[in-house]
Design an enzyme around this catalytic site. Sequence first.
Site, short mmCIF file in Angstrom:
data_model
loop_
_atom_site.label_atom_id
_atom_site.label_comp_id
_atom_site.label_asym_id
_atom_site.label_seq_id
_atom_site.Cartn_x
_atom_site.Cartn_y
_atom_site.Cartn_z
N HIS A 20 0.79 0.93 -3.05
CA HIS A 20 0.96 -0.49 -2.49
C HIS A 20 -0.54 -1.09 -2.47
O HIS A 20 -0.43 -2.54 -2.85
CB HIS A 20 1.18 -0.21 -0.80
CG HIS A 20 2.49 0.20 -0.93
ND1 HIS A 20 3.56 -0.23 -0.39
CD2 HIS A 20 2.80 1.64 -0.95
CE1 HIS A 20 4.68 0.48 -0.32
NE2 HIS A 20 4.17 1.54 -0.57
N ASP A 120 3.10 -5.75 3.65
CA ASP A 120 4.24 -5.06 3.50
C ASP A 120 4.32 -4.03 4.90
O ASP A 120 5.24 -2.94 4.80
CB ASP A 120 4.46 -4.37 2.43
CG ASP A 120 3.58 -3.16 1.96
OD1 ASP A 120 2.61 -3.28 2.74
OD2 ASP A 120 3.74 -2.48 0.92
#
Length: 487
Positions: A20, A120
């Site tokens: 990520h 996120d």
Amino acid sequence: MAAPAAKPHLVFFPFPSQGHITPAFQLARLFHHCHGFDVTFVHTEHNRRRLLRARGPDALAGAPGFRFVAVPDGLPPSDEDAARDVAALLLSLPTMVPHFKELVLSELPAASCRRLLVSDVDPILRAAEEIGLPCVTFWTTSASSFMAMQQIRHLVAKGLVPLKDAEQLRNGYLDSTVIDWAPGLPKGMRLRDFPTFIRTTDPDDAVLALTLRLIECYRTVPSAVVFHTFEELESQVINAMSDILPPIYAIGPLPLLLRETGGGDDAASTSAGSSLSKENRACLDWLDGKRPNSVVFASFGSLVKLTGEQLAELAWGLASSGYEFLWVIRSDQKAAGGTAVLPPEFLEETEGRGCVTSWCPQEAVLRHGAVGAFLTHCGWNSMLESVCAGVPMLCWPFAADQQTNSRMACTEWRVGVELSEDPGREEVEAAIRQVMGGGRGEEMRRSAAEWKDKAALAARPGGSSWVNLERVANEVLAPLMDKKRVC
């Protein structure tokens, strides 16, 4: 004299694992370099220490208008370079919320009132909503996996999840249960092809509950959702998602956009990197002496750990294939006591045609002409890098979104061959031979070359991802920060 207007300020807070962090850092560089946004990039303390060990003090030096900060992750302190357990990280996320709020309300530059969050992380997105900070979600895996996760609530409603008993994990149920009603996804999708969060028999499973909450958050909290993909690759699912999400934008592959825009040449990128592990670039020199398309590259990302038996079966499959190979085995994959994990007989048999390293600059490796196939866990960054390089894949998915990514690569994009969940050496050998040579291998190589060209076109000026990058900056980020201010 009136004070100068505050520059727009983006706060990037990615889920704190390598898969990520890397695309979030790349997107932050793009907005900083191409559109002049100031950036604050948030790491956890654990990852901050890993970055410093891996890359030295320059890793967090930042640049004018681009800085790094760190917050505690709520887990026991650790100086090990191994990644945190994903389930533990998920459960620890709420402990980061007060630190995030303090960062936004007290620690960001006082003049920077025009702020927006890019994240996120479910609790962080919800915290931003509570304090009036506008936010955009950056989904760092495939659009297809996002749609698959959106279906989990329907799988629960239909009684398919949680599983009735553990035997359904072993008796073929996951293969025989076809889900043909998911919008934008292939009609032949099996339950096995959905994210592994569904593989539980516990109706109170904590990770399943967090997943359902996360998906609900993405539908209701952010003003837009940005996907790290390109429209041509996932057009059907992107079109289908327009009915269930805020405005969506496909911006990728990010490494290609960085090269096209010159974003790889600015100070923010040259003084800092996103890799949490020290890269060994000597493997590129080893590849320089190899013939085109002659080497199998094997790597399983930053989280997957193979058992000793899996390592041995993979090793002998590589050896029996007869092909040269470059294999990444992370330092935290060592056996008890730090001993070697590969059989001595294997090392003797493959001497001179194999290179084993603990970490490598993967994007550069995949672009190297000697690499003919990629044996991968199907993490999304790895798959996009393989697509950009035009390299066909041997797909061995392990967890989370990887099963969905593998399905798309093998049946829709036709650039991969899927291995079983626990392949033996004969299966590994056969798959390598299939991809590296023969008619099937040539077919996959042609498909991979076509997708490579489409990815390059998407990232060029006027391409779909280039245009979407401009749209997000001009239509989403700037207007949002003009409407709301957190001071």
